[in-house]
Design a protein around this motif. Structure first.
Motif, short mmCIF file in Angstrom:
data_model
loop_
_atom_site.label_atom_id
_atom_site.label_comp_id
_atom_site.label_asym_id
_atom_site.label_seq_id
_atom_site.Cartn_x
_atom_site.Cartn_y
_atom_site.Cartn_z
N SER A 103 0.81 -1.22 0.00
CA SER A 103 0.00 0.00 0.00
C SER A 103 0.84 1.27 0.00
O SER A 103 2.03 1.25 0.35
CB SER A 103 -0.91 -0.02 1.24
OG SER A 103 -1.39 1.27 1.56
N SER A 104 0.18 2.38 -0.34
CA SER A 104 0.87 3.66 -0.26
C SER A 104 1.04 4.09 1.20
O SER A 104 1.69 5.09 1.48
CB SER A 104 0.11 4.73 -1.05
OG SER A 104 -1.05 5.12 -0.38
N ASP A 105 0.49 3.28 2.15
CA ASP A 105 0.71 3.60 3.58
C ASP A 105 2.05 3.04 4.08
O ASP A 105 2.33 3.07 5.28
CB ASP A 105 -0.46 3.12 4.45
CG ASP A 105 -0.57 1.59 4.53
OD1 ASP A 105 0.36 0.88 4.09
OD2 ASP A 105 -1.61 1.11 5.03
N SER A 106 2.87 2.52 3.17
CA SER A 106 4.23 1.99 3.42
C SER A 106 4.26 0.60 4.07
O SER A 106 5.34 0.10 4.36
CB SER A 106 5.10 2.98 4.22
OG SER A 106 4.88 2.82 5.61
N THR A 107 3.10 -0.02 4.29
CA THR A 107 3.12 -1.35 4.89
C THR A 107 2.71 -2.43 3.89
O THR A 107 2.08 -2.16 2.88
CB THR A 107 2.14 -1.47 6.09
OG1 THR A 107 0.79 -1.46 5.59
CG2 THR A 107 2.33 -0.36 7.09
N LEU A 108 3.09 -3.66 4.23
CA LEU A 108 2.50 -4.84 3.61
C LEU A 108 1.62 -5.49 4.66
O LEU A 108 1.91 -5.40 5.85
CB LEU A 108 3.57 -5.84 3.15
CG LEU A 108 4.37 -5.44 1.93
CD1 LEU A 108 5.75 -4.99 2.36
CD2 LEU A 108 4.50 -6.61 1.00
N LYS A 109 0.57 -6.15 4.22
CA LYS A 109 -0.28 -6.88 5.15
C LYS A 109 -0.57 -8.26 4.58
O LYS A 109 -0.83 -8.40 3.38
CB LYS A 109 -1.58 -6.12 5.43
CG LYS A 109 -1.32 -4.77 6.12
CD LYS A 109 -2.58 -4.13 6.67
CE LYS A 109 -2.39 -2.69 7.10
NZ LYS A 109 -1.29 -2.43 8.03
N VAL A 110 -0.48 -9.26 5.44
CA VAL A 110 -0.81 -10.63 5.04
C VAL A 110 -2.18 -10.96 5.62
O VAL A 110 -2.42 -10.81 6.82
CB VAL A 110 0.24 -11.64 5.55
CG1 VAL A 110 -0.12 -13.05 5.09
CG2 VAL A 110 1.63 -11.27 5.07
N TRP A 111 -3.09 -11.41 4.73
CA TRP A 111 -4.46 -11.72 5.13
C TRP A 111 -4.71 -13.21 5.03
O TRP A 111 -4.24 -13.86 4.10
CB TRP A 111 -5.45 -10.99 4.20
CG TRP A 111 -5.17 -9.53 4.04
CD1 TRP A 111 -4.35 -8.95 3.10
CD2 TRP A 111 -5.69 -8.45 4.82
NE1 TRP A 111 -4.34 -7.58 3.26
CE2 TRP A 111 -5.14 -7.25 4.31
CE3 TRP A 111 -6.57 -8.39 5.91
CZ2 TRP A 111 -5.45 -6.00 4.85
CZ3 TRP A 111 -6.87 -7.14 6.44
CH2 TRP A 111 -6.31 -5.97 5.92
N ASP A 112 -5.45 -13.75 6.00
CA ASP A 112 -5.88 -15.14 5.93
C ASP A 112 -7.25 -15.14 5.26
O ASP A 112 -8.22 -14.63 5.81
CB ASP A 112 -5.97 -15.72 7.35
CG ASP A 112 -6.38 -17.19 7.35
OD1 ASP A 112 -7.23 -17.57 6.53
OD2 ASP A 112 -5.85 -17.95 8.17
N THR A 113 -7.33 -15.70 4.05
CA THR A 113 -8.59 -15.57 3.30
C THR A 113 -9.65 -16.55 3.79
O THR A 113 -10.82 -16.42 3.45
CB THR A 113 -8.37 -15.76 1.79
OG1 THR A 113 -7.84 -17.07 1.56
CG2 THR A 113 -7.39 -14.73 1.26
#
Length: 497
Positions: free
Chosen positions: A445-455
């Motif tokens: 994201s442009s918020d500078s983070t990566l996020k890992v999601w459990d689908t």
């Protein structure tokens, strides 16, 4: 009174006894297992209504009678049975006097674990990193940058390997051939270069012909041509070109779009798909360049597309379930590699033709079956801003879309029905990537983070801060071991579990 035991305790005992009595006459019903295509398995089966997925798994695997039992997921009318059959039925108002049809779905036999930490922050690019991509087996990693170079990174040591110089403008797009032996890169000058990842040197001549910048690159699928000879490129100039990379010349020019072509996909059944700022998607026959149909419906630029078979086409003859700790190229003769890729493609494609999903500046997605119909299967609404990227899960069952509205949304891959919104980013989501087992999704994201999601649980699994600025590009290696990300801070980061 003589026993001296508190009356409450006796009551409690009776209550416990009563509930265990009730357990004995728990409601039972008849279920019928069937696969996704509707093929019946066994005959109707009598089960308690509170049966869990674990118990269903035992019953279903016994009926399947395979040597190795496979992990399964169960659905009643498109709703997954998560806790118990009873809980799923409660939300559906189904008649339980009738036989309840339960669809079983084989899940990936391997599990990819979520990445949790940054193991390397690799400096080298002198401008923003615009794209990152792992090769089909996860052996190599490449990145394209505003500094005009393509860089190859050594994954065994997580250090810079080669810097490929030749472009004279920003490198906007990169694409691995499905055999993992070549990387194509396209730049803002409209030129396409080919590189050898083993040496970092240029292969053949520069592919010149586009009059404006390159927007997308896509190789012919491995099962159609194990030599990986043909490459398609799309451009701001409104055309699609198919290149013969062996002789280094343009084989065909596909014209018809009236504005910039934004994305191209080379399908596994011989069709090529192109999306454009003219609001249409065109379907071409790759072998002779004939326009088959034009898909209309979007009210603004079409930015992005995904095919249900993208992941199996990307990985070719490589089977993620058989990944080794140190990734290797797929070995075998061209005929063997072609056969393996074809077998994997047919398994993922299943009975029906490929599905295509498109995302637009009009905030909507459309789901199409372009080989059969120019009318959309489903218009998918809910995003509140333009859609940056859309991707089918490797098993084709879920579509994920990333948007400027800060969310990632999940949709049913067969029907296009909305499933859920993944919220957590505080700014635009640029790119997403699936894990090979279709259970996890990473977003940048442009918020500078990566996020890992459990689908499966539809929740945030891991938050990955670390970049100093916007994250433009993210990829998850097909062997499941690493996530790579890049962006405005010029650093390439590698994340592991």
């Amino acid at each position: 009174e003589g026993s001296g035991r508190p009356a409450g305790l006796a009551e409690g005992e009776v209550r416990i006894h009563k509930t265990s009595m009730m357990k004995e006459d728990v409601e039972r019903l008849l279920i019928q297992f069937q696969d996704e295509a509707g093929t019946i398995l066994g005959s109707p089966f009598d089960v308690p209504i509170d049966i869990t997925p674990e118990k269903l798994q035992l019953v279903c695997n016994a009926l399947l009678d395979k040597e190795e039992p496979v992990p399964l997921a169960f659905y009643v009318q498109d709703s997954e049975i998560v806790a118990s059959l009873e809980k799923t039925l409660a939300g559906q108002g189904l008649e339980t006097e009738k036989v309840v049809e339960i669809v079983y779905q084989p899940q990936a036999v391997f599990k990819v674990r979520a990445v949790t930490r940054c193991t390397s922050s690799l400096e080298g690019h002198s401008e923003a990193v615009i794209s990152v991509a792992f090769s089909p087996t996860g052996k190599y990693l490449a990145s394209g940058s505003g500094d005009t170079t393509v860089r190859f990174w050594d994954l065994s040591t997580e250090t810079p390997h080669f810097t490929a110089k030749g472009h004279r403008h920003w490198v906007l797009s990169i694409a691995w051939s499905p055999d993992g032996k070549k990387l194509a890169s396209g730049c803002k000058n409209g030129q396409v270069f080919l590189w050898d990842p083993a040496t970092g040197t240029q292969i053949g001549r520069v592919l010149v012909g586009h009059s404006k910048w390159i927007t997308c690159l896509c190789w012919e699928p491995l099962h159609l041509n194990p030599e990986c000879r043909y490459l398609a490129s799309s451009s701001k100039d409104g055309s699609v070109r198919i290149w013969d990379t062996v002789v280094g010349r343009c084989d065909k020019i596909l014209t018809g779009h009236t504005h910039s072509v934004t994305c191209i996909k080379w399908g596994g059944d011989g069709l090529l798909f192109s999306s454009s700022q003219d609001r249409t998607i065109k379907v071409w026959r790759a072998k002779d360049g004939v326009l088959c149909r034009t898909l209309q419906g979007h009210g603004h630029w079409v930015n992005t597309m995904a095919l249900s078979t993208d992941y199996v086409l990307r990985t070719g003859a490589f089977e993620p379930a058989e990944a080794s700790v140190n990734p290797q190229d797929v070995s075998g003769s061209l005929a063997e590699i072609k056969q393996k890729a074809l077998q994997r493609y047919n398994q993922v494609r299943g009975q029906g033709p490929e599905r295509l999903v498109s995302g637009s500046d009009d905030f909507t997605l459309f789901l199409w079956v372009p080989a059969e119909d120019k009318k959309a299967l489903q218009r998918m609404t809910g995003h509140q801003a333009l859609i940056n990227q859309v991707l089918f899960s490797p098993d084709t069952r879920v579509i994920a879309s990333a948007s400027f509205d800060k969310s990632v949304k999940l949709w049913d891959g067969r029907t296009g029905k909305f499933l859920t919104s993944l919220r957590g980013h505080v700014s635009a989501v640029y790119q997403i990537a699936w894990s090979a087992d279709s259970r996890l999704l990473v977003s940048g994201s442009s918020d500078s983070t990566l996020k890992v999601w459990d689908t499966k649980t539809q929740k945030l699994a891991v938050d990955l801060p670390g970049h100093a600025d916007e994250v433009y590009a993210v990829d998850w290696s097909p062997d499941g071991q690493r996530v790579a990300s890049g962006g405005k801070d010029k650093c390439l980061r590698i994340w592991r579990r």
